[in-house]
Design an enzyme around this catalytic site. Structure first.
Site, PDB file in Angstrom:
ATOM      1  N   GLY A 161       0.776  -1.235   0.000  1.00 25.73           N
ATOM      2  CA  GLY A 161       0.000   0.000   0.000  1.00 25.73           C
ATOM      3  C   GLY A 161       0.803   1.277   0.000  1.00 25.73           C
ATOM      4  O   GLY A 161       0.230   2.363   0.120  1.00 25.73           O
ATOM      5  N   HIS A 175     -10.226   1.139  34.003  1.00 24.28           N
ATOM      6  CA  HIS A 175      -9.093   0.660  33.204  1.00 24.28           C
ATOM      7  C   HIS A 175      -8.649   1.741  32.207  1.00 24.28           C
ATOM      8  O   HIS A 175      -7.452   2.081  32.133  1.00 24.28           O
ATOM      9  CB  HIS A 175      -9.493  -0.627  32.463  1.00 24.28           C
ATOM     10  N   GLU A 176      -9.602   2.279  31.444  1.00 17.66           N
ATOM     11  CA  GLU A 176      -9.265   3.302  30.446  1.00 17.66           C
ATOM     12  C   GLU A 176      -8.846   4.609  31.127  1.00 17.66           C
ATOM     13  O   GLU A 176      -7.968   5.321  30.613  1.00 17.66           O
ATOM     14  CB  GLU A 176     -10.453   3.539  29.513  1.00 17.66           C
TER      15      GLU A 176
END
Length: 645
Positions: A233, A453-454
């Site tokens: 690509g 967590h985030e």
């Protein structure tokens, strides 16, 4: 016009097929009905007594053929054939039987003739029944029709196979597509954004062929070939298309797999045919895409002799490119994303004199690629191309084209008249993370754990010096992930040990937050742990960033150990490597826990905002934490984008 011709050819084919089927049916019907019925001797004499037997023929003194008078024809059609003034009644072969004693049969036959006053004729034949003429009319016509039918079958297969003469009869001919000055190839070097170094070298190859005297008057030679190497690509084939559009010389284009065929010797034959055509049209360019299909290194097959045909094709290509008979003014361009497996003889100067690296575009090159693809889009004023280029590190040209197209689809889906900055961000999220799954059912306690967590990732990355600046955090499931944080990474050419350690610390902070808040772990950190382990392993094994291992790298850039399953170090060294990897991860995990414990209140506030809004941005973090402790250039870019949005 072309479609109509193809349709007519197909119609003719079915006409031939129907005619052949009719003749075949007639032949088999004839053979079926012409075969006489088997009877015994007593049945024959019963038929003979009725007076309908015109004649019998005794063949080879053992087989009798019985011919019956066609009484129905005589009565219905009043058909009388005169031969020498005598009445002839047409007959047909109906029965046959075998006899034992010929003399006994003749005596009995004569008795029946006298008893019933019969005119039945008896004849004897001891030679073959078929003559050459009769055999031709019975079977020869059928075989002639069969040959004609197969001729049209092969001709049709060949026509649909491509190329004059057909694929069956010209299987060894090259499949290369020719572009010359008569073809309207619209792609030029102006359509190739970025890749300035590669574009310069490819342009020079075109100049070689347009004006060779400029380079040869000083004694130089025109290069034989150039190899384009780079990830998928990145624009290798696009460069070749630009060469075809710019060059005023014939351009042969084909793929490496076009040489491969199930028949032995076809690949080498197609290579010879390709270069013969190129010599006739020289000066010219040959472009072979995905050359690794035939250029794989010889002698590395796991099964001996399994790749003989491919190796023969490669040998023929090597000979044609720089054999005893050199080709003047024929330049070979080739492209591959697997340069590590190519044969060394193919890479040497004299065959491919130039190796052109087509890498993933850097920041400025991504800006140029965005400019090319954004020309056809209807954009709003808040679109920041500089921000989009920074938001897509590691993206290839094909990826950027996909982002632009996806952003247009998203804007149309939302019934907008113009494409905005948020549409591009959604497109990047869609490509990198997958489609949002807002309807996915998540329990409240699971959602709370995901939010913390985030929030842990966002908190630590905000407070570390070398961590990437945060763009947004979400707990909406996307793809396989239940939540994610998006960053704006800094464009780096080299990475220091401190930067790698900060990245590991930020990745481990999600699990650290879970331990601090819930006093337990979950499986949600799988992707984080995978990336952390690879990062720590590369520090120890590849980059030599560990004191105990020292300045040693076990990285194999040549791929020599591809089929070697043994480790390039001893068991003792392997144990040390495992210990050092574990030590790096443990150290950064403790560090992330210390940071989160120090800012536990901010962590909880951020997690609550996430549970409420599901998506929070940089502004929300600034309200909680204040200005970032270590601002850099990317922070200023993010501020400008937020103001525009």
């Amino acid at each position: 016009m072309i479609k109509r011709k193809i349709k007519n050819k197909n119609n003719f084919f079915w006409v031939y097929a129907v005619i052949f089927a009719i003749f075949l049916g007639i032949f088999f019907l004839k053979s079926t009905f012409s075969n006489p019925k088997k009877i015994d001797q007593d049945t024959f004499f019963e038929i003979l007594s009725k007076g309908i037997v015109q004649k019998i023929i005794v063949q080879h003194k053992e087989l009798v053929h019985v011919y019956i008078k066609q009484i129905s024809i005589l009565n219905n059609k009043k058909r009388i054939l005169l031969e020498k003034g005598r009445l002839i009644i047409p007959s047909s072969l109906k029965y046959e039987f075998e006899i034992g004693d010929l003399q006994f049969f003749q005596i009995k036959f004569e008795k029946y003739k006298k008893k019933y006053h019969l005119d039945t004729i008896i004849d004897f034949k001891n030679q073959q029944e078929y003559t050459a003429t009769k055999f031709f009319f019975d079977y020869g016509i059928f075989f002639i029709l069969l040959i004609i039918f197969w001729f049209f079958i092969f001709k049709r297969i060949g026509t649909t196979g491509g190329g004059p003469g057909g694929q069956i009869f010209n299987i060894g001919k090259s499949k290369a597509k020719l572009f010359d000055e008569n073809d309207n190839v619209k792609t030029t070097f102006k359509d190739v954004a970025g890749l300035e170094g590669a574009k310069e070298e490819v342009q020079e190859i075109v100049e070689f062929l347009k004006n060779p005297n400029k380079y040869t008057k000083l004694g130089g030679k025109i290069p034989k070939g150039a190899l384009l190497i780079g990830p998928p690509g990145t624009g290798k084939t696009l460069l070749a298309k630009a060469v075809a559009g710019e060059a005023k010389v014939p351009f042969f284009s084909l793929s490496g797999s076009d040489f491969v065929e199930m028949f032995v010797g076809v690949g080498a034959s197609r290579v010879r045919d390709l270069f013969e055509k190129a010599k006739e049209r020289s000066p010219c360019i040959i472009f072979i895409d995905e050359i690794d299909a035939i250029g794989r290194s010889r002698g590395k097959s796991s099964i001996a002799g399994s790749n003989d045909e491919r190796e023969n094709t490669l040998n023929q290509l090597l000979t044609e490119m720089d054999g005893f008979d050199t080709n003047n003014h024929v330049i070979v361009l080739a492209a591959t994303n697997r340069s590590d497996i190519l044969d060394k003889a193919l890479l040497r100067p004299g065959r491919f004199d130039r190796t052109i690296s087509v890498d993933s575009p850097e920041l400025n090159e991504r800006k140029e690629i965005f400019h090319v693809h954004l020309k056809r889009l209807v954009l709003s004023k808040n679109v920041d191309i500089d921000f989009l280029a920074r938001q897509t590190p590691g993206f290839s040209g094909a990826d950027i084209a996909n982002v632009c197209n996806e952003s247009a689809l998203i804007a149309a889906r939302k019934n907008r008249s113009k494409i905005g900055n948020n549409d591009f961000l959604d497109a990047i999220d869609r490509i990198v993370g997958g489609l949002e799954k807002k309807n996915k059912i998540i329990k409240p306690n699971e959602k709370k754990r995901i939010a913390y967590h985030e929030a842990g990732h966002a908190t630590v990355s905000w407070l570390l010096e070398h961590a990437a600046p945060l763009v947004k955090v979400t707990i909406i499931p996307r793809g396989k992930s239940l939540g994610s944080a998006w960053y704006l990474p800094e464009e780096r050419q080299i990475t220091t040990q401190e930067q790698m350690e900060d990245e590991i610390c930020a990745l481990l902070s999600g699990r650290s937050a879970e331990e601090i808040i819930f006093k337990s772990f979950s499986t949600g950190a799988l992707n984080d742990l995978e990336r952390v382990t690879k990062q720590a392993q590369s520090m120890v094994v590849i980059f030599g960033l560990n004191e105990r291992i020292g300045n040693v790298s076990y990285y194999d850039s040549q791929g020599q150990n591809e089929f070697n399953f043994s480790k390039p170090y001893s068991e003792k060294t392997a144990q040390i490597i495992d210990e050092e990897i574990s030590k790096i991860i443990s150290k950064q995990y403790k560090r992330s826990k210390e940071i989160l414990k120090k800012h536990k209140n901010e962590l909880s506030t951020l997690a609550k905002n996430l549970l409420e809004k599901e998506v929070i941005f940089r502004n929300d973090l600034m309200k909680i934490f204040g200005e970032r402790p270590f601002p850099d250039e990317t922070d200023n870019i993010l501020k400008n984008v937020e103001n525009k949005t």
